[in-house]
Design a protein around this motif. Structure first.
Motif, PDB file in Angstrom:
ATOM      1  N   MET A 191     -11.385   0.839  10.135  1.00 33.95           N
ATOM      2  CA  MET A 191     -10.153   1.570   9.927  1.00 33.95           C
ATOM      3  C   MET A 191      -9.033   0.601   9.565  1.00 33.95           C
ATOM      4  SD  MET A 191     -10.710   4.758  10.223  1.00 33.95           S
ATOM      5  CE  MET A 191     -11.476   6.102  11.106  1.00 33.95           C
ATOM      6  N   SER A 192      -8.180   1.016   8.623  1.00 36.99           N
ATOM      7  CA  SER A 192      -7.160   0.128   8.100  1.00 36.99           C
ATOM      8  C   SER A 192      -5.823   0.842   7.965  1.00 36.99           C
ATOM      9  CB  SER A 192      -7.564  -0.407   6.721  1.00 36.99           C
ATOM     10  OG  SER A 192      -8.831  -1.024   6.750  1.00 36.99           O
ATOM     11  N   VAL A 193      -4.755   0.044   7.900  1.00 36.04           N
ATOM     12  CA  VAL A 193      -3.434   0.540   7.542  1.00 36.04           C
ATOM     13  C   VAL A 193      -3.173   0.148   6.093  1.00 36.04           C
ATOM     14  CG1 VAL A 193      -0.964   0.432   8.001  1.00 36.04           C
ATOM     15  CG2 VAL A 193      -2.587   0.335   9.906  1.00 36.04           C
ATOM     16  N   LEU A 194      -2.787   1.120   5.276  1.00 37.46           N
ATOM     17  CA  LEU A 194      -2.434   0.855   3.892  1.00 37.46           C
ATOM     18  C   LEU A 194      -0.943   0.556   3.807  1.00 37.46           C
ATOM     19  CD1 LEU A 194      -2.929   0.896   0.780  1.00 37.46           C
ATOM     20  CD2 LEU A 194      -2.497   3.371   0.881  1.00 37.46           C
ATOM     21  N   VAL A 195      -0.590  -0.580   3.203  1.00 39.93           N
ATOM     22  CA  VAL A 195       0.803  -0.933   2.953  1.00 39.93           C
ATOM     23  C   VAL A 195       0.984  -1.040   1.448  1.00 39.93           C
ATOM     24  CG1 VAL A 195       2.644  -2.627   3.296  1.00 39.93           C
ATOM     25  CG2 VAL A 195       1.005  -2.178   5.141  1.00 39.93           C
ATOM     26  N   PRO A 207     -13.416   2.756  -1.069  1.00 40.26           N
ATOM     27  CA  PRO A 207     -14.256   2.081  -0.063  1.00 40.26           C
ATOM     28  C   PRO A 207     -13.611   1.961   1.312  1.00 40.26           C
ATOM     29  CG  PRO A 207     -14.021   0.762  -2.084  1.00 40.26           C
ATOM     30  CD  PRO A 207     -12.961   1.812  -2.117  1.00 40.26           C
ATOM     31  N   HIS A 208     -12.363   2.348   1.444  1.00 41.61           N
ATOM     32  CA  HIS A 208     -11.616   2.075   2.672  1.00 41.61           C
ATOM     33  C   HIS A 208     -11.310   3.346   3.450  1.00 41.61           C
ATOM     34  CE1 HIS A 208     -11.008  -1.984   1.110  1.00 41.61           C
ATOM     35  NE2 HIS A 208     -10.619  -1.442  -0.027  1.00 41.61           N
ATOM     36  N   ARG A 209     -11.374   3.239   4.778  1.00 44.84           N
ATOM     37  CA  ARG A 209     -10.977   4.335   5.656  1.00 44.84           C
ATOM     38  C   ARG A 209      -9.622   3.984   6.263  1.00 44.84           C
ATOM     39  NH1 ARG A 209     -14.360   8.173   7.161  1.00 44.84           N
ATOM     40  NH2 ARG A 209     -13.600   8.304   9.309  1.00 44.84           N
ATOM     41  N   ILE A 210      -8.631   4.809   5.980  1.00 45.31           N
ATOM     42  CA  ILE A 210      -7.244   4.493   6.309  1.00 45.31           C
ATOM     43  C   ILE A 210      -6.744   5.426   7.407  1.00 45.31           C
ATOM     44  CG2 ILE A 210      -4.893   4.429   5.390  1.00 45.31           C
ATOM     45  CD1 ILE A 210      -6.259   3.927   2.617  1.00 45.31           C
ATOM     46  N   THR A 211      -6.134   4.833   8.446  1.00 41.40           N
ATOM     47  CA  THR A 211      -5.598   5.644   9.543  1.00 41.40           C
ATOM     48  C   THR A 211      -4.100   5.876   9.405  1.00 41.40           C
ATOM     49  OG1 THR A 211      -5.294   3.646  10.881  1.00 41.40           O
ATOM     50  CG2 THR A 211      -7.343   4.862  11.166  1.00 41.40           C
ATOM     51  N   GLY A 212      -3.412   4.949   8.756  1.00 44.74           N
ATOM     52  CA  GLY A 212      -1.967   5.072   8.588  1.00 44.74           C
ATOM     53  C   GLY A 212      -1.539   4.482   7.269  1.00 44.74           C
ATOM     54  N   ALA A 262      -3.088  10.772   1.181  1.00 50.63           N
ATOM     55  CA  ALA A 262      -2.981  10.986   2.629  1.00 50.63           C
ATOM     56  C   ALA A 262      -3.522  12.350   3.037  1.00 50.63           C
ATOM     57  CB  ALA A 262      -1.530  10.827   3.062  1.00 50.63           C
ATOM     58  N   ARG A 263      -3.186  13.386   2.277  1.00 47.91           N
ATOM     59  CA  ARG A 263      -3.589  14.734   2.713  1.00 47.91           C
ATOM     60  C   ARG A 263      -5.085  14.988   2.527  1.00 47.91           C
ATOM     61  NH1 ARG A 263      -4.155  19.709  -0.347  1.00 47.91           N
ATOM     62  NH2 ARG A 263      -3.844  19.422  -2.588  1.00 47.91           N
ATOM     63  N   HIS A 264      -5.712  14.288   1.581  1.00 47.65           N
ATOM     64  CA  HIS A 264      -7.148  14.473   1.363  1.00 47.65           C
ATOM     65  C   HIS A 264      -7.999  13.535   2.207  1.00 47.65           C
ATOM     66  CE1 HIS A 264      -6.936  17.511  -1.747  1.00 47.65           C
ATOM     67  NE2 HIS A 264      -6.018  16.801  -2.385  1.00 47.65           N
ATOM     68  N   ALA A 265      -7.362  12.561   2.857  1.00 47.46           N
ATOM     69  CA  ALA A 265      -8.097  11.658   3.746  1.00 47.46           C
ATOM     70  C   ALA A 265      -7.942  12.181   5.171  1.00 47.46           C
ATOM     71  CB  ALA A 265      -7.535  10.240   3.636  1.00 47.46           C
ATOM     72  N   ASP A 266      -9.011  12.643   5.760  1.00 45.79           N
ATOM     73  CA  ASP A 266      -8.904  13.273   7.080  1.00 45.79           C
ATOM     74  C   ASP A 266      -8.681  12.263   8.200  1.00 45.79           C
ATOM     75  OD1 ASP A 266     -11.373  12.069   7.166  1.00 45.79           O
ATOM     76  OD2 ASP A 266     -12.520  13.934   7.356  1.00 45.79           O
ATOM     77  N   THR A 267      -8.589  10.971   7.842  1.00 50.45           N
ATOM     78  CA  THR A 267      -8.379   9.935   8.858  1.00 50.45           C
ATOM     79  C   THR A 267      -6.914   9.521   8.990  1.00 50.45           C
ATOM     80  OG1 THR A 267      -8.869   8.266   7.172  1.00 50.45           O
ATOM     81  CG2 THR A 267     -10.689   8.970   8.584  1.00 50.45           C
ATOM     82  N   VAL A 268      -6.045   9.941   8.054  1.00 52.67           N
ATOM     83  CA  VAL A 268      -4.656   9.475   8.060  1.00 52.67           C
ATOM     84  C   VAL A 268      -3.839  10.256   9.090  1.00 52.67           C
ATOM     85  CG1 VAL A 268      -2.524   9.265   6.724  1.00 52.67           C
ATOM     86  CG2 VAL A 268      -4.706   8.670   5.678  1.00 52.67           C
ATOM     87  N   ASP A 269      -3.297   9.550  10.073  1.00 55.80           N
ATOM     88  CA  ASP A 269      -2.519  10.172  11.140  1.00 55.80           C
ATOM     89  C   ASP A 269      -1.026  10.243  10.823  1.00 55.80           C
ATOM     90  OD1 ASP A 269      -4.827  10.407  12.738  1.00 55.80           O
ATOM     91  OD2 ASP A 269      -4.575   8.346  13.464  1.00 55.80           O
ATOM     92  N   HIS A 270      -0.545   9.357   9.929  1.00 55.12           N
ATOM     93  CA  HIS A 270       0.896   9.261   9.742  1.00 55.12           C
ATOM     94  C   HIS A 270       1.188   8.533   8.443  1.00 55.12           C
ATOM     95  CE1 HIS A 270       5.029   7.954  11.656  1.00 55.12           C
ATOM     96  NE2 HIS A 270       5.163   8.960  10.810  1.00 55.12           N
TER      97      HIS A 270
END
Length: 335
Positions: free
Chosen positions: A1-5, A76-81, A116-124
């Motif tokens: 899990m990663s944060v996208l900046v 390739p990345h799973r993003i949480t924020g 963000a809306r199509h990735a079910d892992t993004v919290d914020h």
């Protein structure tokens, strides 16, 4: 899990990525490395992140205004924020280059929200707005407040940032995507932007060249040191707005909020120059100029909302922050 900046090669983006990496996060930094200002400076910021945090940092050279390229790069990345700081910046540049702002700030903002809306892992999703949205509003006793009307922007840059806030409100309502918008005031510090006054003045003073002082020096700015800003950005990321599904009169209680983020101190431009002169040890040649189109005379951040909700409390006055910037500037340029 990663944060996208996004905008990771930019000033605030670089420092935000560094702070997240320092606390053990895995960070995906994304930037198109455009030439609005020195591409080499942007590359140096990325190189610094890669050198100090090589195990936790991945850089993607991608334009988020290109949706297909953005999707492919992030697949390739799973993003949480997401901390969406990438944008076409600059009030004066928007006068002559309007299309750059529509592509980056409007199309790009939409693309990041779609990711963000199509990735079910993004919290914020935390995103950058700007104090420019206040335009020529009269300044209240406590500064510009987030409750003030901001429907009369005086630059296209400001208009795009207000439009971003409206789009985010819509997506938060429709898709229950938690979002926080941050209205940045004047940010400065090490690794800063070459198009901003602190850098321009420092460069000119060291070279013995005149500095352009607009509105004959009768201006005030809420100068905020970068470390204080990043503390606020990360606090926002860690505290998404709640979504209890309830409604209020006039519409949905969307999981979306907007904060001012600044120093809550409005400094006279001439005093800032005084401190800069004292730090460098050279008197500036002050070339007094009229007000520039799209510019405002005074900014002052009312930060009561972010202070109340997240405990945000900037601690760095310009007398402490300017020497830290000048020290870095000398080191970076070998002066």
């Amino acid at each position: 899990m990663s944060v996208l900046v996004t905008g990771a090669a930019g000033f605030i983006g670089y420092h935000t990525a560094a702070r997240l990496l320092a606390r053990g996060e895995t960070v995906i930094g994304l930037d198109n490395l455009n030439d609005y200002y020195s591409v080499q400076l942007k590359r140096d910021r990325i190189a610094d992140l890669e050198a100090r945090h090589h195990n936790g940092f991945t850089f993607l050279h991608t334009d988020f205004a290109d949706f297909e390229a953005l999707k492919q790069a992030l697949a390739p990345h799973r993003i949480t924020g997401i901390v969406h700081l990438g944008a076409q910046a600059g009030v004066r540049y928007s006068i002559d280059n309007p299309h750059a702002y529509v592509q980056s700030n409007l199309v790009g903002h939409l693309n990041v929200m779609e990711i963000a809306r199509h990735a079910d892992t993004v919290d914020h999703l935390v995103y950058a707005s700007s104090s420019s949205v206040y335009g020529a509003n009269p300044l209240g006793d406590g500064g510009f407040a987030v409750e003030d009307r901001v429907d009369q922007p005086i630059s296209l840059y400001a208009a795009t940032k207000k439009a971003d806030e409206l789009m985010s409100e819509t997506y938060a309502h429709l898709y229950r995507l938690p979002q926080t918008g941050l209205r940045f005031f004047t940010v400065y510090g090490p690794w800063g932007r070459p198009d901003m006054a602190m850098w321009l003045f420092t460069k000119a003073i060291l070279a013995g060249a005149p500095i352009s002082v607009f509105n004959n020096g009768d201006m005030r700015r809420d100068f905020t040191f970068i470390d204080d800003i990043v503390t606020g950005v990360v606090a926002c990321l860690d505290n998404p707005p709640p979504d209890d599904g309830q409604t209020k009169a006039g519409g949905s209680l969307s999981p979306h909020r907007v904060y001012n983020i600044g120093n809550h101190r409005s400094e006279e431009l001439m005093h800032m120059i005084d401190v800069l002169e004292q730090t460098i040890g050279i008197k500036a040649i002050r070339n007094l100029q009229p007000m520039q189109p799209g510019d405002v005379k005074e900014t002052y951040a009312d930060v009561s909302a972010i202070s109340r909700d997240l405990g945000f409390a900037p601690t760095t006055p310009i007398e402490a922050g300017i020497p830290r910037f000048v020290e870095w500037y000398r080191r970076y340029h070998g002066v």
